[in-house]
Design a protein around this motif. Sequence first.
Motif, PDB file in Angstrom:
ATOM      1  N   VAL A 127      -2.240  -1.375   3.374  1.00 38.88           N
ATOM      2  CA  VAL A 127      -3.356  -1.568   2.438  1.00 38.88           C
ATOM      3  C   VAL A 127      -4.623  -1.148   3.179  1.00 38.88           C
ATOM      4  O   VAL A 127      -4.690  -1.278   4.407  1.00 38.88           O
ATOM      5  CB  VAL A 127      -3.416  -3.069   2.056  1.00 38.88           C
ATOM      6  N   THR A 145      -1.655  -4.938  -7.399  1.00 38.97           N
ATOM      7  CA  THR A 145      -2.630  -5.973  -7.057  1.00 38.97           C
ATOM      8  C   THR A 145      -3.736  -6.077  -8.118  1.00 38.97           C
ATOM      9  O   THR A 145      -4.101  -7.160  -8.546  1.00 38.97           O
ATOM     10  CB  THR A 145      -3.206  -5.700  -5.649  1.00 38.97           C
ATOM     11  N   GLY A 169       0.841  -1.204   0.000  1.00 41.15           N
ATOM     12  CA  GLY A 169       0.000   0.000   0.000  1.00 41.15           C
ATOM     13  C   GLY A 169       0.869   1.244   0.000  1.00 41.15           C
ATOM     14  O   GLY A 169       0.592   2.220   0.689  1.00 41.15           O
ATOM     15  N   ALA A 170       1.936   1.210  -0.818  1.00 41.54           N
ATOM     16  CA  ALA A 170       2.958   2.269  -0.792  1.00 41.54           C
ATOM     17  C   ALA A 170       2.447   3.606  -1.322  1.00 41.54           C
ATOM     18  O   ALA A 170       3.006   4.650  -0.981  1.00 41.54           O
ATOM     19  CB  ALA A 170       4.180   1.827  -1.599  1.00 41.54           C
ATOM     20  N   ALA A 223      -8.916  -6.271   2.482  1.00 40.20           N
ATOM     21  CA  ALA A 223      -7.892  -6.769   1.548  1.00 40.20           C
ATOM     22  C   ALA A 223      -6.534  -6.897   2.240  1.00 40.20           C
ATOM     23  O   ALA A 223      -5.638  -7.576   1.737  1.00 40.20           O
ATOM     24  CB  ALA A 223      -7.776  -5.818   0.357  1.00 40.20           C
ATOM     25  N   SER A 251      -1.924   7.048   1.855  1.00 41.80           N
ATOM     26  CA  SER A 251      -1.539   8.055   2.843  1.00 41.80           C
ATOM     27  C   SER A 251      -0.496   7.492   3.833  1.00 41.80           C
ATOM     28  O   SER A 251       0.547   8.106   4.070  1.00 41.80           O
ATOM     29  CB  SER A 251      -2.819   8.509   3.560  1.00 41.80           C
ATOM     30  N   ILE A 252      -0.762   6.317   4.376  1.00 39.80           N
ATOM     31  CA  ILE A 252       0.212   5.695   5.296  1.00 39.80           C
ATOM     32  C   ILE A 252       1.475   5.306   4.528  1.00 39.80           C
ATOM     33  O   ILE A 252       2.598   5.469   5.024  1.00 39.80           O
ATOM     34  CB  ILE A 252      -0.415   4.447   5.968  1.00 39.80           C
ATOM     35  N   LEU A 282       0.563 -10.674  -4.223  1.00 39.36           N
ATOM     36  CA  LEU A 282       0.727  -9.703  -3.129  1.00 39.36           C
ATOM     37  C   LEU A 282       1.127 -10.452  -1.849  1.00 39.36           C
ATOM     38  O   LEU A 282       2.041 -10.046  -1.120  1.00 39.36           O
ATOM     39  CB  LEU A 282      -0.577  -8.924  -2.904  1.00 39.36           C
ATOM     40  N   MET A 288       1.123  11.092  11.213  1.00 40.47           N
ATOM     41  CA  MET A 288       1.348   9.652  11.314  1.00 40.47           C
ATOM     42  C   MET A 288       2.820   9.257  11.314  1.00 40.47           C
ATOM     43  O   MET A 288       3.157   8.126  11.646  1.00 40.47           O
ATOM     44  CB  MET A 288       0.610   8.915  10.185  1.00 40.47           C
ATOM     45  N   PRO A 298      -9.318   8.478   1.828  1.00 45.80           N
ATOM     46  CA  PRO A 298     -10.748   8.825   1.879  1.00 45.80           C
ATOM     47  C   PRO A 298     -11.589   7.918   2.777  1.00 45.80           C
ATOM     48  O   PRO A 298     -12.467   8.388   3.501  1.00 45.80           O
ATOM     49  CB  PRO A 298     -11.199   8.708   0.409  1.00 45.80           C
ATOM     50  N   ALA A 305      -0.708  -1.105  10.028  1.00 43.12           N
ATOM     51  CA  ALA A 305      -1.576   0.080   9.982  1.00 43.12           C
ATOM     52  C   ALA A 305      -2.998  -0.377   9.687  1.00 43.12           C
ATOM     53  O   ALA A 305      -3.965   0.234  10.117  1.00 43.12           O
ATOM     54  CB  ALA A 305      -1.098   1.055   8.910  1.00 43.12           C
ATOM     55  N   ASN A 306      -3.092  -1.486   8.940  1.00 51.06           N
ATOM     56  CA  ASN A 306      -4.389  -1.986   8.474  1.00 51.06           C
ATOM     57  C   ASN A 306      -5.194  -2.602   9.621  1.00 51.06           C
ATOM     58  O   ASN A 306      -5.035  -3.777   9.946  1.00 51.06           O
ATOM     59  CB  ASN A 306      -4.146  -3.020   7.359  1.00 51.06           C
ATOM     60  N   LYS A 307      -6.071  -1.775  10.229  1.00 54.39           N
ATOM     61  CA  LYS A 307      -6.842  -2.256  11.383  1.00 54.39           C
ATOM     62  C   LYS A 307      -7.888  -3.292  10.977  1.00 54.39           C
ATOM     63  O   LYS A 307      -8.279  -4.150  11.758  1.00 54.39           O
ATOM     64  CB  LYS A 307      -7.493  -1.077  12.101  1.00 54.39           C
ATOM     65  N   GLU A 308      -8.353  -3.189   9.694  1.00 48.63           N
ATOM     66  CA  GLU A 308      -9.449  -4.067   9.273  1.00 48.63           C
ATOM     67  C   GLU A 308      -9.051  -5.542   9.358  1.00 48.63           C
ATOM     68  O   GLU A 308      -9.896  -6.405   9.600  1.00 48.63           O
ATOM     69  CB  GLU A 308      -9.895  -3.725   7.842  1.00 48.63           C
TER      70      GLU A 308
HETATM   71  P1  NAD Z   1      -5.275   4.966   1.271  1.00 53.74           P
HETATM   72  O1  NAD Z   1      -6.567   4.750   0.586  1.00 53.74           O
HETATM   73  O2  NAD Z   1      -4.668   6.327   1.250  1.00 53.74           O
HETATM   74  O3  NAD Z   1      -4.184   3.945   0.691  1.00 53.74           O
HETATM   75  C1  NAD Z   1      -4.434   2.585   0.561  1.00 53.74           C
HETATM   76  C2  NAD Z   1      -3.277   1.865  -0.115  1.00 53.74           C
HETATM   77  O4  NAD Z   1      -3.650   0.489  -0.292  1.00 53.74           O
HETATM   78  C3  NAD Z   1      -2.936   2.388  -1.507  1.00 53.74           C
HETATM   79  O5  NAD Z   1      -1.542   2.221  -1.735  1.00 53.74           O
HETATM   80  C4  NAD Z   1      -3.724   1.466  -2.439  1.00 53.74           C
HETATM   81  O6  NAD Z   1      -3.100   1.341  -3.722  1.00 53.74           O
HETATM   82  C5  NAD Z   1      -3.686   0.148  -1.692  1.00 53.74           C
HETATM   83  N1  NAD Z   1      -4.899  -0.671  -1.887  1.00 53.74           N
HETATM   84  C6  NAD Z   1      -6.182  -0.217  -1.914  1.00 53.74           C
HETATM   85  N2  NAD Z   1      -7.036  -1.249  -2.094  1.00 53.74           N
HETATM   86  C7  NAD Z   1      -6.277  -2.362  -2.206  1.00 53.74           C
HETATM   87  C8  NAD Z   1      -6.572  -3.740  -2.433  1.00 53.74           C
HETATM   88  N3  NAD Z   1      -7.843  -4.162  -2.581  1.00 53.74           N
HETATM   89  N4  NAD Z   1      -5.545  -4.622  -2.502  1.00 53.74           N
HETATM   90  C9  NAD Z   1      -4.262  -4.184  -2.363  1.00 53.74           C
HETATM   91  N5  NAD Z   1      -3.917  -2.899  -2.156  1.00 53.74           N
HETATM   92  C10 NAD Z   1      -4.911  -1.997  -2.078  1.00 53.74           C
HETATM   93  O7  NAD Z   1      -5.479   4.464   2.799  1.00 53.74           O
HETATM   94  P2  NAD Z   1      -4.708   4.968   4.105  1.00 53.74           P
HETATM   95  O8  NAD Z   1      -5.419   6.133   4.666  1.00 53.74           O
HETATM   96  O9  NAD Z   1      -3.250   5.024   3.837  1.00 53.74           O
HETATM   97  O10 NAD Z   1      -5.008   3.754   5.106  1.00 53.74           O
HETATM   98  C11 NAD Z   1      -4.361   2.509   4.990  1.00 53.74           C
HETATM   99  C12 NAD Z   1      -4.680   1.667   6.219  1.00 53.74           C
HETATM  100  O11 NAD Z   1      -4.087   2.274   7.362  1.00 53.74           O
HETATM  101  C13 NAD Z   1      -6.165   1.557   6.533  1.00 53.74           C
HETATM  102  O12 NAD Z   1      -6.449   0.295   7.047  1.00 53.74           O
HETATM  103  C14 NAD Z   1      -6.392   2.613   7.603  1.00 53.74           C
HETATM  104  O13 NAD Z   1      -7.458   2.311   8.465  1.00 53.74           O
HETATM  105  C15 NAD Z   1      -5.071   2.556   8.348  1.00 53.74           C
HETATM  106  N6  NAD Z   1      -4.705   3.803   9.023  1.00 53.74           N
HETATM  107  C16 NAD Z   1      -4.558   4.944   8.289  1.00 53.74           C
HETATM  108  C17 NAD Z   1      -4.202   6.131   8.913  1.00 53.74           C
HETATM  109  C18 NAD Z   1      -3.986   7.392   8.122  1.00 53.74           C
HETATM  110  O14 NAD Z   1      -3.562   8.398   8.705  1.00 53.74           O
HETATM  111  N7  NAD Z   1      -4.196   7.417   6.836  1.00 53.74           N
HETATM  112  C19 NAD Z   1      -4.032   6.157  10.312  1.00 53.74           C
HETATM  113  C20 NAD Z   1      -4.179   4.967  11.025  1.00 53.74           C
HETATM  114  C21 NAD Z   1      -4.515   3.804  10.374  1.00 53.74           C
END
Ligand code: NAD
Length: 384
Positions: free
Chosen positions: A98, A60, A11-12, A102, A15-16, A82, A263, A203, A120-123
């Motif tokens: 990610v 992916t 998930g490079a 997923a 945002s994370i 992946l 973060m 988002p 980071a992925n809490k889900e």
């Molecule tokens: P984001 O939407 O900005 O980025 C998601 C990343 O995952 C992207 O690189 C995207 O290409 C990839 N991705 C999306 N769907 C995918 C799939 N089906 N298979 C493989 N890769 C996929 O999300 P984010 O805000 O960076 O959040 C990422 C995770 O970190 C989430 O689980 C979120 O709850 C958690 N988190 C985010 C923050 C934050 O500040 N953004 C803080 C705490 C926790």
Amino acid sequence: MSYPRKLVLLGATGSIGKSTLQVIRKHPEKLKLIGASANSRAEELFEIASEFDVQRINLTKPASSKLTPPGQIDFSCGEVELSQLASWGEADLVVVAVVGAAGLAPTLAALEAGKDVILANKESLVVGGKLVMETAKRTGALIIPADSEHNAVFQCLHGQHENSLDSIALTASGGPFRDRPLSELDHVTPKEATNHPNWSMGPKITVDSATMANKGLELIEAQWLFNLPPEKLNVLIHPPSLVHAIVRFTDGCSFAQISPPCMTFALQNSLLYPERSPGVVPGLDLSQSLELSFYPPDMKRYPCLRLARKCMEEGKSAPLVFNAANEIAVEAFLANRIGFTRISDIIENTLNQFDHQPAHSLKELLGLDNIARDMARDQVVRAS
Ligand code: NAD
Ligand code: MG
């Protein structure tokens, strides 16, 4: 673990992912990116691969089949690939950034291979918490939480006796609609909901912060990470997002972790753990006045939080269904198909319809996840 630590970042492009890259740029002698993935944005992934001289990348779900990666890089496409990247023997640490359920399969793949995971992925914990924790225990892999609240708890627990933890409060900003009259929430737009007052995030999690489904997911995440019963897990609204969690110990003393809402603090702490080094952005200015207020959330304003708490208490497949329905409802809200307040209705109706049951394997979990998503999609059609 010796330096440089070799990292795979899943998930490079998110945002994370981008915050993680900032930490790597700050500490090139300590952190080396060797693998990276993105969902579909090929150009962005290729740029990251070039900048960091990455050896192996995965897209992916590529949007096109005609893609030319830079140089001699090992380039794969697909979900199975992946997980292969997540379990690559060369890596010291796997960062799972990610979004959504997923993240579960690659998290399990990394842990199964004995790789320490920065999560980071809490889900993935909400959907498969039992399996994730059991896998880590069996293989001896470490899960370092990168979610800011959970990383805060992790920091507070450092050096403490295992049995001394009593309870936890996760803090929440309350999101962009914290002070909106409830009667106006039906009409808020995706643009308003994705404009978070403190944090800059992807988002989906930004909408989750507005509904506080995010804090609900985080309660369940904390339940697994810190092995506490639901009644020992609390949420406090803390508008400035400076204190990320408060940990109370059995003797009644409490510790809190405080840093600006960015973060890179939690990510750097995870990536360099247990070492501390200068951060990407300045820490708190301790010469200025600080106003730190906390209050419990109003459950009428945040029905998603109420539902998540109920799911946490119920266990079995309830958290998984909550997550699946939330992902579908948020996607529909962002596409302007449903109103903001329909998100909690869709989650509640899907939870009520579902025949809850335990699931033991990744295949069973993903099977239930699919059923819940189909039910939630029906609810979206009805609500739109
Ligand atoms: P984001 O939407 O900005 O980025 C998601 C990343 O995952 C992207 O690189 C995207 O290409 C990839 N991705 C999306 N769907 C995918 C799939 N089906 N298979 C493989 N890769 C996929 O999300 P984010 O805000 O960076 O959040 C990422 C995770 O970190 C989430 O689980 C979120 O709850 C958690 N988190 C985010 C923050 C934050 O500040 N953004 C803080 C705490 C926790
Ligand atoms: Mg968080």
